[in-house]
Each structure stands twice: as C-alpha cells, then as structure tokens.
Design an enzyme around this catalytic site. Sequence first.
Site, PDB file in Angstrom:
ATOM      1  N   HIS A  61     -18.020  37.342   5.592  1.00 28.08           N
ATOM      2  CA  HIS A  61     -16.739  36.264   6.375  1.00 28.08           C
ATOM      3  C   HIS A  61     -16.561  36.271   7.165  1.00 28.08           C
ATOM      4  O   HIS A  61     -16.173  34.960   7.628  1.00 28.08           O
ATOM      5  CB  HIS A  61     -15.192  37.182   6.068  1.00 28.08           C
ATOM      6  CG  HIS A  61     -14.872  36.678   4.696  1.00 28.08           C
ATOM      7  ND1 HIS A  61     -14.137  36.327   3.312  1.00 28.08           N
ATOM      8  CD2 HIS A  61     -14.634  38.405   3.354  1.00 28.08           C
ATOM      9  CE1 HIS A  61     -14.038  36.451   2.730  1.00 28.08           C
ATOM     10  NE2 HIS A  61     -14.333  37.908   2.307  1.00 28.08           N
ATOM     11  N   LYS A  89      -4.071  29.015  13.764  1.00 26.16           N
ATOM     12  CA  LYS A  89      -5.252  29.542  13.012  1.00 26.16           C
ATOM     13  C   LYS A  89      -5.238  30.989  14.132  1.00 26.16           C
ATOM     14  O   LYS A  89      -4.183  31.142  15.227  1.00 26.16           O
ATOM     15  CB  LYS A  89      -6.472  29.131  13.086  1.00 26.16           C
ATOM     16  CG  LYS A  89      -7.255  28.645  14.390  1.00 26.16           C
ATOM     17  CD  LYS A  89      -8.336  27.813  14.962  1.00 26.16           C
ATOM     18  CE  LYS A  89      -8.401  26.337  14.793  1.00 26.16           C
ATOM     19  NZ  LYS A  89      -8.807  26.289  12.358  1.00 26.16           N
ATOM     20  N   ARG A  90      -6.046  32.335  13.374  1.00 27.04           N
ATOM     21  CA  ARG A  90      -6.078  32.836  14.577  1.00 27.04           C
ATOM     22  C   ARG A  90      -6.469  32.648  15.694  1.00 27.04           C
ATOM     23  O   ARG A  90      -7.593  31.917  16.361  1.00 27.04           O
ATOM     24  CB  ARG A  90      -6.623  34.293  13.936  1.00 27.04           C
ATOM     25  CG  ARG A  90      -6.165  35.181  13.100  1.00 27.04           C
ATOM     26  CD  ARG A  90      -4.431  36.008  13.861  1.00 27.04           C
ATOM     27  NE  ARG A  90      -5.022  36.676  15.125  1.00 27.04           N
ATOM     28  CZ  ARG A  90      -4.664  38.306  14.586  1.00 27.04           C
ATOM     29  NH1 ARG A  90      -4.387  38.526  13.187  1.00 27.04           N
ATOM     30  NH2 ARG A  90      -5.150  38.948  15.294  1.00 27.04           N
ATOM     31  N   LYS A 131     -13.254  30.037  18.264  1.00 26.66           N
ATOM     32  CA  LYS A 131     -12.033  28.819  17.620  1.00 26.66           C
ATOM     33  C   LYS A 131     -12.083  27.249  18.251  1.00 26.66           C
ATOM     34  O   LYS A 131     -10.985  26.388  18.674  1.00 26.66           O
ATOM     35  CB  LYS A 131     -11.265  29.183  17.061  1.00 26.66           C
ATOM     36  CG  LYS A 131     -11.127  29.972  15.874  1.00 26.66           C
ATOM     37  CD  LYS A 131      -9.985  30.225  15.827  1.00 26.66           C
ATOM     38  CE  LYS A 131     -10.613  31.591  14.042  1.00 26.66           C
ATOM     39  NZ  LYS A 131     -10.675  31.372  12.720  1.00 26.66           N
ATOM     40  N   THR A 182      -9.944  27.955   6.141  1.00 31.56           N
ATOM     41  CA  THR A 182      -9.366  27.370   5.059  1.00 31.56           C
ATOM     42  C   THR A 182      -8.230  26.699   5.529  1.00 31.56           C
ATOM     43  O   THR A 182      -7.820  25.770   4.908  1.00 31.56           O
ATOM     44  CB  THR A 182      -8.905  28.488   3.825  1.00 31.56           C
ATOM     45  OG1 THR A 182      -8.101  29.479   5.012  1.00 31.56           O
ATOM     46  CG2 THR A 182      -9.924  29.625   3.283  1.00 31.56           C
ATOM     47  N   LYS A 199      -6.018  23.358   3.689  1.00 34.55           N
ATOM     48  CA  LYS A 199      -4.495  23.462   3.704  1.00 34.55           C
ATOM     49  C   LYS A 199      -4.188  21.609   4.105  1.00 34.55           C
ATOM     50  O   LYS A 199      -3.336  20.810   3.683  1.00 34.55           O
ATOM     51  CB  LYS A 199      -3.481  23.747   4.221  1.00 34.55           C
ATOM     52  CG  LYS A 199      -4.274  25.493   3.126  1.00 34.55           C
ATOM     53  CD  LYS A 199      -3.767  26.919   4.208  1.00 34.55           C
ATOM     54  CE  LYS A 199      -4.502  28.179   3.615  1.00 34.55           C
ATOM     55  NZ  LYS A 199      -3.963  29.117   4.515  1.00 34.55           N
TER      56      LYS A 199
END
Length: 777
Positions: free
Chosen positions: A334, A510-511, A516, A618, A622
């Site tokens: 992952h 998101k985290r 990110k 993911t 969504k």
Amino acid sequence: MKYDCPSILKWTEAQLKYTYDVSLQEASAQELHEALSQAVMMAISDNWNHSKHSRMHSRKAYYISAEYLIGRLVYSNLFNMGILDEMKQLFAERGVDLAILEDIEDAALGNGGLGRLAACFLDSAASTDIPLSGYGLRYRFGLFKQKFDDQGSQVEGADDWAKYGDPWSYRRYNHTVKVTFPDHTVLAVPYDVPVIGYGTQNVGTLRLWQCEAEEELDFSAFNDQDYLRALTQKNKAEDITRVLYPNDSTWEGKRLRIKQQYVLCSASLQDMLRRYKAAHGNDLSNFASFYAVQLNDTHPAMSIPELIRLLMAEGMNFDQAFSIAQQTFSYTNHTVMGEALEKWDLELLRSVVPEIVEIILRIDAKLKSEHPNLFIVRDNTAHMANLSVYVGTYVNGVAEIHSEILKDDVFRDWYQIFPERFQNKTNGVTPRRWMGLCNPELTQMIKYRIGGDFLGDLDRIAKLKPMIDNDMVQQFNAIKHQKKEQLCQVLLKQEGIRLNPDFIFDVQIKRLHEYKRQLLNAISIMDIYFRLKNGELPDFQPTVYLFGAKSAPGYARAKAIIRYINRIAFLINNDPDVADKLKVVFVQNYNCSYAEHIIPAADISEQISPAGTEASGTGNMKLMLNGAVTLGTLDGANVEIVKEAGLENNYIFGATVPEINACRDVYNPRGIYESDHHLRRAVDTLVDGTVPTDDAQRELFHALLDGTHWHRADHYFLMLDYHSYLETKLRANRDYANRLEFGRKCLMNVASGAKFSSDRTIRQYAEEIWHIEPTKY
Ligand code: 26W
C-alpha cells in the site's frame, strides 16, 4: 426473504424495557443504539449462521489486516438490510428521530486508507457472495480523537469507542486461543462482527482478537496483600490490544507493535487450522487448496513464519510447510514510501518472538541459496516486504501506476526473477456507504433516471452518460446545493462556523502527511487571499476551502502544517475584505462519519500528491462518485479516474513521474520561489508574522527552501508544481461560473464511477488471486 421491520421495532422496545426500563421515547441515543442493534443482531442471526455453515467445506479466503476502519455501523447495517427508510419511518411514527444516532461514535480501528479499504472489501465480499472473512485486532482505544486548541494546534484525546458497549459484536470465548511469548502466555479472545451483504442473504464475519490474561487475578499475590502485583499479568496481557498505533505511512520499531502483530497472526492461523481440521480432518497437506490468505500490507507478515511454525509443530517438515505457506499467502503493498516499509531489528524481534526469527532465518537461507542477489535479512534486519514477496503466490499494488512502480522500482530485483507474481488490483470503495447511504438524494435521482437499483451493480451507472442533459444537470446542481446546506448545518454545530452554501466547496480530506501536500493547498490559498485583497481576481467565484485531517501525534511537521492552516483560516475568516469571497475551514476530528457529510457536498476534490507518491487514494473515488471534479496530479488512481471520466471533465496539473525523476538532481526550489513575488509573499507567511509563527513553522520554511540533513530542499516538489497548480485551480474556479457546464463535468464523473466500486476490486481478487467463486447458500 425480507427483514421484518415491525418485529425489529418490537424487539427494540422489549430490549429497552428490560435492560433500562425506558420507553422508546425516553431512551437516550446510547440506549436506543444498543437496543436497536441487538434487535438487528437477532434479525440477522439465521442468515449469519447459514452463511457460516454452508461454506464450511468449500474453498475460502481470509483477509488479515491490523486495521478496519468500519465507522458507524448502525445506519450502514440497516441500509444493507434494505430497511433503513422503513425503520426511520416506523420510529418517526412513534415520535423518535433516528438521526439521534448521529451521536453514536465511529469504530475507528484504523488510521486511514488501508483500514477503510479493508472495511469496503468486507462489505463488497458479503454483497457479492464471495466467501471472505476478516481477521483483525479489537483495540480498546481506536484512532485518537482530535481537537484544536486556541493556537490551532492538534490536541489528542482517547477514543474509548466501546465505553457504552459494543452491540455489534459477539464475544466467542469458546474460540479463545493462546498466544505464547517468552515471558508470558496470553489469551486471544475473538469478537465477531457481522458483515451484512446488500441485496443478499449472505452475512460475512469480521473476527477481532482481544488480549486477556490467562489468570485475571494472581491470587497468591492478592493474598499477600500485593494488589499491584496481582494485576500486573492482567495489565501486561491487556496492554497488547490496548491501543491502535496512530502512525500512518511512517514506520516505528516498537516491541508492543511486534506483540500486536504476532497475536493477530498467531491467533488467526490457529483459528484457521482448527476450522480446517473440523472440516477436512487432521491431514494438513491440503491446507492451501482450501484457504487463501491475503496480507493487508506487511503488518500481518509474521503469519508466514507462524504458519510454517504451526505446521511443523504438527509434524510437517520445513520444505513441505514452506511450500504450503507459499501457496497460501498473497501480499498487497500500500505504499512506496521507504520510511513506511517495515524492517525489524532481529535482536528486538528475537526478544519477543524467538521462534519466528529462527524460521525467518531459515527462509532467508533458502532464498539466498536459490537467488544470491535477493535477501530478507540484511544487516541484522528483517525486511518484511521481501519476506512477503518471496513466500507468497502474488504481490499486488493498488492502482495501475503504483503497480508499475513496484515492478520498476521498489521490487525491481524481485520482478526480474518472479515476474509472474506481480499483479495490479486497483482499489475501490463500497457504493453502499459512499453513495447510497451518504447521498440518498443523488441515489434517488440516478435510480429514477436509469430505472432501478444500481448500488449492487455499479456498472449500470454508466447508463447515465448518454442521458446527461440540461434538465439532469440542473437537478444534480440542486441536489449538490441541498447537500451543501446539510453540511453547513453540521459545520455550524461541530465547528461553530456559518458558511454560505452558494460558495464552491473545495475539499482536501485525508491523513495529514507532507507527501499529500496540504501545505501546497494552504500556500495557494494565501496567494489567492492576497490577490483578492489587491483586486487582482475580480471574477473569483466565492470558495470555501475545507480541510479534514489527523496528524500522527509525533509527526512535528504535520502538526505544524495543521497549526499554520488554522492560523490562515483565522486571518481569512475574520477579514471583512474577503468575507464574501473566501473562507477556510479545518474541521476537527475528521473521521468516517464526517466524511459521509463532506463528500456529497464537495464540488472540487483536491488530490495533489506529487506523481509517484500516493499508492492509490480512495477518497478521490468517493468524491468522484458524488460528483466532485478532481483537481489533481497524475498520481495513484487519479490516472484511472481521468481515464474513465475524461481529462476535459477534471483539472489535472503538475509534473508526471518521468518529469519528476528527470528534474530530481537539478531541482532548485529557491529559484522558483525567488522568481515569483506572488509565490514568495504566500510562502513567507509561514514566518513573516502575517499569521502567528513558531519554530516549527520556521522549520517548515527552511525544509522547503534549504533542505535538512535528511532531505534536499522541498522533498515533495511543492515549488515545482506550484504554477501549474494555481493556474489549474483558478481555471476550475472560473469554469464554475458556468453552472451548467460545470455541473455537466460533475455528472460525467458520477456516470464514470463504475470501475471504482470495491465490488469490482474484490471480484478481481477472488478470480485472479484467490481463485474462489461466489457462492450463494
Ligand atoms: C507501520 C506504519 C504504517 C502504517 C500504515 C505504514 C504504512 C501504512 C499504510 C500502508 C498507509 C496507508 O494507509 N496507505 C494507503 O493505502 C490506501 C489503500 O490502498 C491507498 O489508497 C493510499 O494511497 C495509501 O496511502
């Protein structure tokens, strides 16, 4: 057979009466939740039983994962049973609004993407009749709760998720197993959570292990009046599953974590062996023809040596046990981030699980004798990903681009020798929770347009494409507005902030991690803010930038980014000059349930990691499914999202993987910063007093422009992608002015979402990795 709602209502009332002596109308949210859940557990019990027993003798798959981010179960369970609306109605007729269950806390036994994926997979397997069970750990405390203090800093609190009880599991003490460490033996007690399929009678099982002491109380110590010592064994055992580690994407070598992992592996495999024997007898040589086991990243990788150990304890020789393990396991990777790949110091490992170390060394010796250039153990360190590639049937990445990077880069040497082992399984999300449950309005519209239910077969959603016309777009826009109004209510209640639902909702949820690039988003917001104040952006469409993210408690940079964003939010939200143009909100305690409110209201989905860093994502799926356009890089599943929905319907920017690789050695972020006064002014707010600053913000600033011992300057290429990002962000903003055109892009994303159903993903695992068939009972 349909579930009988009036009976469930009656049972709920009876439960309330005899456990709490209250009526339906008097019951608190917690009481109602417990009673209703128990009634549902009764209603599904026959189906659950049949599902288990009818499959005892056939081939099955097991998913082993250290995390399951299942969220709040009560609504999704009623939804999957097909009775949510009817139950709401029945309760409403008695003056009870089921919305009070919004106060019930999420079960957050996971950090982020990896844990939520595991939960979506179980939902999909149950709903597509694929015989898959999950094994995990029942942490007493889930992912911490988050608040912000008056400085804007993250403050963590304990998540005692089961303090009012856990009505969605049964304790199955009769299936307790023992797990042995050098200094003590603990009990692993299973708690079974039903996984209710949608549109089927099938009910799957998630079995979560909880550690307990063999002797609750040491009576001799107790009798000696030594109360503390009397409890040490109990605490030592319970400590193992006390808390979920809140790290996401960085690896820490902790003794207790090894213990957690080993309990998960050993208990699950002992349980499988027990079941195997009950169904097929004591000859274990056929184990792999009945069971396929998927390892969710390397957290459960000790399952490999543990299975070998258990088989050898039953009299098998090493070679035979090795071969069975190799045929049993497959491994999903992952992340490509080096710092997240688990590698255990052998001495540390030996002090906790000595027999496992001996087997790992034996496996390593076998590997080196066959392939001298490969290794599992090097410099007294065990590389768990290598172990998982070697002693497994398949290894897969979670998006096409990620699986390519695994072959070309992370596992390059392994791919040369075992090319047939490498696969891709692009992630997906369950359309039940992430469309049907969180966005019933959009679901209704689509059902009406395409004629019938599509949540059990998301391929049908493509039927929308040729039907998109102005009328449908207007209806879509009206629904989006309604979802924004609903979100505004939630934000007013949770954060005390009032927003205008006519604004664009641009979200990044998101985290929190440097890769990110929440900081890139923040810098662009400051740039836009200054330009607005200077009147440089006359046509700017009013926008709220919404963030939701938790930082690992020990991750100083991530915490500094949270603080900085909270501070720019305070500045901007209190500046009357931009009050009708710009708002920034960082929600507290972003979790599954918050996501269910935010996602349907989003117009723009920020997916802005530098190409080659986000394995899949993911949340991007969504948001797409709910009609947000992606403002993103060509990274992870974004690549496949725009392939399905069209480049012209999304906002793609930034360097590609080869472009980033090509510029690495000559990259000069300071040059970019200095040559653009807009960018410079925005970046400087980290340190120049525009908003309160601190040492950590100064450290961020220097890491960006000068680099540190660890990394060259701007390790995640914020400056490299900045211009292209801002330009694209502003283009999306301009495009929004044409509400019909923009809404059409959104709808094209909705209509192109079929590929991103986790039903598709789980079918591919079943066919191409586990070689199992769907079976209805
Ligand atoms: C041991 C520390 C640790 C903890 C968690 C290392 C690594 C992790 C996970 C692998 C991090 C994770 O959740 N990865 C995410 O997995 C999602 C599901 O496949 C992907 O969509 C995300 O891109 C990926 O970051």
